[in-house]
Design a protein around this motif. Structure first.
Motif, PDB file in Angstrom:
ATOM      1  N   PRO A   1      60.534  -8.011 -39.899  1.00 21.33           N
ATOM      2  CA  PRO A   1      59.377  -7.107 -39.892  1.00 21.33           C
ATOM      3  C   PRO A   1      59.519  -5.968 -38.888  1.00 21.33           C
ATOM      4  N   CYS A   2      60.177  -6.233 -37.763  1.00 24.79           N
ATOM      5  CA  CYS A   2      60.331  -5.177 -36.762  1.00 24.79           C
ATOM      6  C   CYS A   2      61.140  -4.018 -37.333  1.00 24.79           C
ATOM      7  N   ASP A   3      62.208  -4.351 -38.066  1.00 24.55           N
ATOM      8  CA  ASP A   3      63.038  -3.289 -38.633  1.00 24.55           C
ATOM      9  C   ASP A   3      62.310  -2.544 -39.744  1.00 24.55           C
ATOM     10  N   ALA A   4      61.468  -3.284 -40.482  1.00 24.81           N
ATOM     11  CA  ALA A   4      60.682  -2.632 -41.525  1.00 24.81           C
ATOM     12  C   ALA A   4      59.693  -1.661 -40.894  1.00 24.81           C
TER      13      ALA A   4
ATOM     14  N   ALA B   1      60.177  -0.148 -38.088  1.00 20.04           N
ATOM     15  CA  ALA B   1      60.955   0.978 -37.571  1.00 20.04           C
ATOM     16  C   ALA B   1      61.140   2.037 -38.654  1.00 20.04           C
ATOM     17  N   ILE B   2      61.330   1.596 -39.889  1.00 19.76           N
ATOM     18  CA  ILE B   2      61.508   2.564 -40.983  1.00 19.76           C
ATOM     19  C   ILE B   2      60.215   3.330 -41.209  1.00 19.76           C
ATOM     20  N   GLU B   3      59.089   2.605 -41.090  1.00 15.46           N
ATOM     21  CA  GLU B   3      57.794   3.270 -41.211  1.00 15.46           C
ATOM     22  C   GLU B   3      57.665   4.380 -40.166  1.00 15.46           C
ATOM     23  N   LEU B   4      58.173   4.107 -38.976  1.00  8.03           N
ATOM     24  CA  LEU B   4      58.094   5.096 -37.899  1.00  8.03           C
ATOM     25  C   LEU B   4      59.049   6.269 -38.143  1.00  8.03           C
ATOM     26  N   LEU B   5      60.243   5.946 -38.637  1.00  7.94           N
ATOM     27  CA  LEU B   5      61.181   7.027 -38.946  1.00  7.94           C
ATOM     28  C   LEU B   5      60.626   7.922 -40.055  1.00  7.94           C
ATOM     29  N   ASP B   6      59.884   7.298 -40.990  1.00  4.96           N
ATOM     30  CA  ASP B   6      59.241   8.086 -42.043  1.00  4.96           C
ATOM     31  C   ASP B   6      58.344   9.164 -41.444  1.00  4.96           C
ATOM     32  N   GLN B   7      57.626   8.783 -40.390  1.00  4.65           N
ATOM     33  CA  GLN B   7      56.747   9.753 -39.722  1.00  4.65           C
ATOM     34  C   GLN B   7      57.536  10.981 -39.281  1.00  4.65           C
ATOM     35  N   VAL B   8      58.698  10.731 -38.719  1.00  2.86           N
ATOM     36  CA  VAL B   8      59.483  11.823 -38.159  1.00  2.86           C
ATOM     37  C   VAL B   8      60.138  12.658 -39.254  1.00  2.86           C
ATOM     38  N   PHE B   9      60.754  11.964 -40.205  1.00  2.00           N
ATOM     39  CA  PHE B   9      61.619  12.681 -41.145  1.00  2.00           C
ATOM     40  C   PHE B   9      60.956  13.016 -42.479  1.00  2.00           C
ATOM     41  N   LEU B  10      59.794  12.411 -42.751  1.00  2.00           N
ATOM     42  CA  LEU B  10      59.154  12.691 -44.036  1.00  2.00           C
ATOM     43  C   LEU B  10      57.764  13.275 -43.892  1.00  2.00           C
ATOM     44  N   GLN B  11      56.943  12.625 -43.053  1.00  2.00           N
ATOM     45  CA  GLN B  11      55.514  12.887 -43.168  1.00  2.00           C
ATOM     46  C   GLN B  11      54.988  14.014 -42.299  1.00  2.00           C
TER      47      GLN B  11
ATOM     48  N   THR C   1      65.199   4.058 -52.122  1.00  2.00           N
ATOM     49  CA  THR C   1      65.376   2.761 -51.477  1.00  2.00           C
ATOM     50  C   THR C   1      64.163   1.861 -51.620  1.00  2.00           C
ATOM     51  N   ARG C   2      64.417   0.596 -51.926  1.00  3.02           N
ATOM     52  CA  ARG C   2      63.362  -0.421 -51.913  1.00  3.02           C
ATOM     53  C   ARG C   2      63.682  -1.405 -50.796  1.00  3.02           C
ATOM     54  N   ILE C   3      62.637  -1.887 -50.167  1.00  2.00           N
ATOM     55  CA  ILE C   3      62.859  -2.706 -48.976  1.00  2.00           C
ATOM     56  C   ILE C   3      62.303  -4.117 -49.158  1.00  2.00           C
ATOM     57  N   ILE C   4      63.182  -5.077 -48.976  1.00  2.00           N
ATOM     58  CA  ILE C   4      62.739  -6.476 -49.028  1.00  2.00           C
ATOM     59  C   ILE C   4      62.924  -7.076 -47.637  1.00  2.00           C
ATOM     60  N   SER C   5      61.814  -7.361 -46.982  1.00  2.00           N
ATOM     61  CA  SER C   5      61.937  -7.906 -45.628  1.00  2.00           C
ATOM     62  C   SER C   5      61.672  -9.406 -45.631  1.00  2.00           C
ATOM     63  N   PHE C   6      62.098 -10.059 -44.584  1.00  2.00           N
ATOM     64  CA  PHE C   6      61.875 -11.489 -44.421  1.00  2.00           C
ATOM     65  C   PHE C   6      60.976 -11.710 -43.209  1.00  2.00           C
ATOM     66  N   ALA C   7      59.904 -12.442 -43.420  1.00  2.00           N
ATOM     67  CA  ALA C   7      59.046 -12.765 -42.278  1.00  2.00           C
ATOM     68  C   ALA C   7      59.867 -13.565 -41.273  1.00  2.00           C
ATOM     69  N   CYS C   8      59.487 -13.451 -40.017  1.00  2.00           N
ATOM     70  CA  CYS C   8      60.334 -14.000 -38.957  1.00  2.00           C
ATOM     71  C   CYS C   8      59.892 -15.408 -38.595  1.00  2.00           C
ATOM     72  N   SER C   9      60.767 -16.376 -38.815  1.00  2.00           N
ATOM     73  CA  SER C   9      60.394 -17.747 -38.462  1.00  2.00           C
ATOM     74  C   SER C   9      61.049 -18.172 -37.148  1.00  2.00           C
TER      75      SER C   9
ATOM     76  N   ALA D   1      54.144  -6.386 -42.706  1.00  2.00           N
ATOM     77  CA  ALA D   1      54.834  -5.892 -43.895  1.00  2.00           C
ATOM     78  C   ALA D   1      55.433  -4.516 -43.646  1.00  2.00           C
ATOM     79  N   ALA D   2      54.669  -3.664 -42.967  1.00  2.00           N
ATOM     80  CA  ALA D   2      55.108  -2.306 -42.645  1.00  2.00           C
ATOM     81  C   ALA D   2      55.648  -1.588 -43.871  1.00  2.00           C
ATOM     82  N   SER D   3      56.881  -1.121 -43.806  1.00  2.00           N
ATOM     83  CA  SER D   3      57.410  -0.307 -44.898  1.00  2.00           C
ATOM     84  C   SER D   3      57.929  -1.132 -46.068  1.00  2.00           C
ATOM     85  N   ALA D   4      57.841  -2.445 -45.967  1.00  2.00           N
ATOM     86  CA  ALA D   4      58.461  -3.291 -46.991  1.00  2.00           C
ATOM     87  C   ALA D   4      57.733  -3.175 -48.331  1.00  2.00           C
TER      88      ALA D   4
END
Lengths: 159, 347, 325
Positions: B102-105, B107-117, B132-140, B158-161
């Motif tokens: 989830p942390c990496d997902a 991070a992509i949401e944050l990069l979207d802010q910079v490079f897209l939004q 790109t489609r993103i499949i993340s794994f919840a952290c156990s 979930a963030a960008s997933a």
């Protein structure tokens, strides 16, 4: 099928390869030696590009690595014979550095023929021509240095 | 981003294997490669190359969206030609990133802010991102270095997933978040059951356990209000140990600063952009020779304040997701969490 | 270890109290298990933070050159030095980056540092609760039980072949067992590498360094890399590209390693700092061996030495130079 009329195509690729060699020559001896070879009309291969430097002691190993990276196939550094340095001892300091540079580059896998050091005095025009002849032949046999040149190797982040 | 679709279904081990196999068959799949000789985010050719890491992977998915070095275009001044074609980007085939935490997902949401939004769109980023489609794994199994909860992320965020997978003991709950995620699942043609309350309970327990294991060196409250002072004296203390290397920035999933240079040989050349790091002396060096951030103190202050203060002003978000990579790799164990705590306590 | 720690703390306390030093650099417990972090002590009450164990891996000499000018003039800096750290420090004196009288060297005869990757690789996710060490073993107490590791097998490679575990120069020495200097030259790893074919050597060189992300941690962790402006950051001219293409990466490492010739003390700081675990010692150590063999010189043994490449002998060998008949 052989096209004997067309010499270019019948050449072996390795034979047609002409290496580029950078020669860092000290102002006082080796450069004058090269000059003497020239005015005396001694024949030697036209593969070297001479860069005049004040003293062989001025050579930073960085310059040698940089030359290889920029696309030359071999490097020669040449200075005054021990004892004859215009600056008394520049070539003695250089000799220590060169020993380690040469051994190290050989160790990581760069052919030892590609990086050479020599002493040539202002009177040794013949010797200069012989050294360039020897070096050029050796490097010609090795072929181009392709594995270190800028842009020759790309590390992609993705496959 | 809107999340109109949210559907949950259950997969058993064999369903999951089938799901992976069908995904790999129909898409370009990228996932973190194992801790082998050259880790990175790699294209997967077969099932055996996909392995899930404990906690975040070695490299973040920033490597996929922002390659360390990218050619923008090449040129030939003799013939006045510019070549901006890019084989990799011109391919619009769907790419699926899988195995993010989830942390990496986030991070992509944050990069979207910079490079897209906000502001102009970055062409290179946008083209990669849109296909790109993103499949993340919840952290156990968070690591001892993880602190996602403290910065507003979490083991089940979930963030960008487009799809989040919860790996339970002997089964998987697949939760589609977006329309794209829904389509991705439908396209595999799997026939799946809904999730029983029992399984939902198991998931809740997993996430709660995960939360309990997370280190809470500082809490999200420590980040409220005016947390950092540009003029404060503590920066000099904090930076004392710092060696000034670029590990924290290069491993950070949200650090995105880059440098653009022309590499010219003769009449031909190319323009590339490469990662840069605010820890480096060259980072803000002016052409005049003046450097507004001459020492490690200013550089470190820049890094931390950019993450926690400037980004708030600019994007309303903090640019830290708590993945802990900077904590793991810092050669002098200069722990960002302790730095934040020290600053918070000192205010 | 407890004895060593208390000796260390008492010493530093006294030195600070007697104003013999104004600043002390040692180690404190890190934020992660099996890690320590550099600890800078100015006040007496902070002395208790100091620790000594087999994870004190950082070479603290790296801080001296930039730190000393920042301190009030005349402040003497105390520094805890393992054998290798002291050699780095002495080399800084030899290269005139540091004055002997500006530092008080608290030497510690070192039994070698433990490579934590060799321990954490086998834990299966167990959490470390406590660590103990004795002369033979490192014992990890986990929530899942206890694991014992042989100290000898878990050492860093640079520590396995350490030639001078006891500092070459010190003002105060804390003894931990007897560690006489020994000569392990050439390093077997280097001798083995030399025997490989040229192409294989280059491939290994490429393969190791292809992992490099150009974070420059190797340079910044190295006490010898004190240049105010590194060649990697020069812009007039810029010597090589910024990219992570292999030729650029190799350029950086070739030149950096060559710059270490005759100066590298084989402390292993570069390897420990590397996040990609590039085996830089496979290349830096070669020059250490070559220097020893060719010039019979080991850097960092005496502050009265001259820099290897700053002096010469008319008898230096020159068998490597081109000859024609």
């Amino acid at each position: 099928m052989k096209h004997e009329s067309n010499e270019r195509t019948s050449f072996d690729k390795s034979k047609s390869f002409e290496p580029k060699i950078v020669a860092f020559l000290c102002n006082w001896c080796s450069y004058a030696g090269a000059d003497l070879a020239g005015v005396s009309r001694f024949q030697y291969p036209a593969n070297i590009r001479i860069i005049k430097v004040p003293c062989s002691g001025r050579i930073n190993p960085l310059y040698i690595v940089k030359a290889l990276y920029n696309g030359v196939d071999g490097v020669l550094v040449s200075g005054c014979h021990p004892g004859d340095c215009h600056y008394i001892s520049g070539n003695y300091f250089a000799r220590r550095k060169f020993a380690l540079v040469k051994k190290f580059l050989e160790y990581v896998g760069i052919e030892s023929e590609r990086v050479q050091f020599s002493w040539v005095s202002a009177a040794e025009g013949v010797r200069f021509a012989q050294i360039i002849d020897k070096l050029t032949n050796e490097i010609r046999k090795l072929g181009p240095l392709t594995y270190f040149r800028k842009g020759s190797t790309c590390k992609g982040d993705q496959t | 981003m809107e999340r109109p679709m949210s559907k949950e279904c259950l997969m058993y081990k064999e369903d999951f294997e089938e799901f992976l196999a069908r995904l790999i068959e129909g898409h370009s799949i990228f996932c973190p490669s194992g801790e082998d000789i050259s880790p990175g985010i790699k294209k997967v050719a077969g099932r055996e190359q996909f392995a899930l890491h404990r906690g975040p992977s070695h490299f973040s998915f920033k490597h996929y969206f922002l390659p360390q070095t990218e050619r923008l275009f090449s040129f030939d001044m003799a013939s006045n030609k510019i070549d901006a074609s890019n084989g990799e980007l011109d391919d619009n085939k769907l790419v699926v990133l899988i195995g993010l935490r989830p942390c990496d997902a986030m991070a992509i949401e944050l990069l979207d802010q910079v490079f897209l939004q906000r502001g102009p769109e970055d062409v290179f980023y946008a083209r990669r991102r849109r296909r790109t489609r993103i499949i993340s794994f919840a952290c156990s199994e968070p690591r001892t270095t993880c602190f996602c909860e403290s910065v507003g992320c979490g083991p089940d965020a979930a963030a960008s997933a487009d799809m989040v997978i919860f790996a339970l003991k002997d089964s998987y709950i697949v939760k589609t978040i977006t329309q794209c995620g829904e389509e991705l699942l439908n396209n595999t043609g799997m026939n799946l059951d809904g999730v029983s309350t029992e399984k939902l309970g198991e998931r809740e327990q997993m996430i709660n356990e995960s939360r309990d294991r997370l280190e809470k060196v500082f809490t999200s409250e420590d980040l409220n209000g005016k947390i950092m002072d540009f003029e404060a004296s503590y920066w000099k203390q904090i930076c004392q140990k710092c060696l000034g290397c670029g590990i924290c920035t290069y491993f950070c999933p949200t650090c995105h600063c880059f440098d653009i240079v022309d590499e010219v040989a003769g009449s031909k050349g190319r323009r590339i952009r490469s990662w840069d790091s605010c820890m480096y002396p060259l980072f803000t060096l002016h052409a005049s020779g003046h450097n507004p951030r001459p020492t490690r103190k200013e550089r470190m202050r820049q890094r931390i304040m950019h993450k926690f203060v400037y980004s708030m002003e600019q994007y309303g978000r903090r640019f830290c997701v708590g993945c802990g990579r900077c904590v793991i790799h810092c050669p002098v164990n200069l722990d960002l969490r302790l730095v934040i705590k020290e600053i918070a306590e000192g205010k | 270890m407890k004895r060593v720690e208390s000796e260390l703390i008492t010493n530093v306390e006294e030195l600070l109290e007697d104003k013999k030093i104004g600043f002390f650099m040692g180690y404190e417990n890190g934020s992660l298990p099996l890690r320590t972090s550099p600890c800078f002590v100015k006040e007496k009450e902070d002395v208790q933070r100091l620790v000594w164990n087999c994870f004190c891996t950082n070479n603290l000499s790296v801080y001296l050159v930039s730190l000393i000018p920042e301190l009030p003039a005349g402040t003497k800096v105390g520094i805890l030095c393992k054998g290798c750290d002291s050699r780095s420090l002495v080399n800084l004196i030899v290269e005139k980056q540091l004055k002997r009288e500006d530092v008080l060297i608290m030497g510690i005869s070192c039994s070698g540092m433990i490579n934590i990757d060799k321990l954490t690789g086998n834990l299966d996710g167990g959490r470390i609760l406590e660590v103990e060490e004795n002369e033979e073993e490192v014992i990890l107490k986990l929530d899942t039980g206890e694991q014992r590791f042989s100290r000898k097998d878990s050492l860093y490679e640079s520590c396995k072949n350490c030639t001078h575990p006891t500092p070459s120069v010190y003002d105060i020495l804390i003894r931990v067992g007897e560690h006489a200097p020994k000569s392990v030259c050439p390093d077997p790893m280097i001798a083995k590498f030399r025997q490989k074919e040229r192409l294989e050597r280059w491939q290994i060189f490429e393969r190791e360094l292809s992992r490099c992300v150009r974070c420059y941690a190797c340079r910044n962790a190295c006490p010898n890399c004190y240049c105010k402006e590194c060649f990697a950051e020069q812009t007039k001219p810029r010597w090589f590209g910024l990219s992570n293409e292999l030729s650029d990466v190799l350029f950086y490492h070739l030149v950096r390693i060559l710059h270490q010739a005759g100066r590298c003390v084989d402390c292993g700081a570069c390897v420990r700092a590397c996040p990609e675990k590039v085996d830089l010692r496979l290349f830096t150590r070669m020059l250490v061996d070559e220097v020893k063999e060719r010039f019979d010189y080991e850097p960092g043994l005496s502050p009265n030495d001259s820099h290897l490449l700053g002096v010469f002998s008319t008898d230096d060998t020159q068998e490597f130079m081109v000859e024609v008949d």
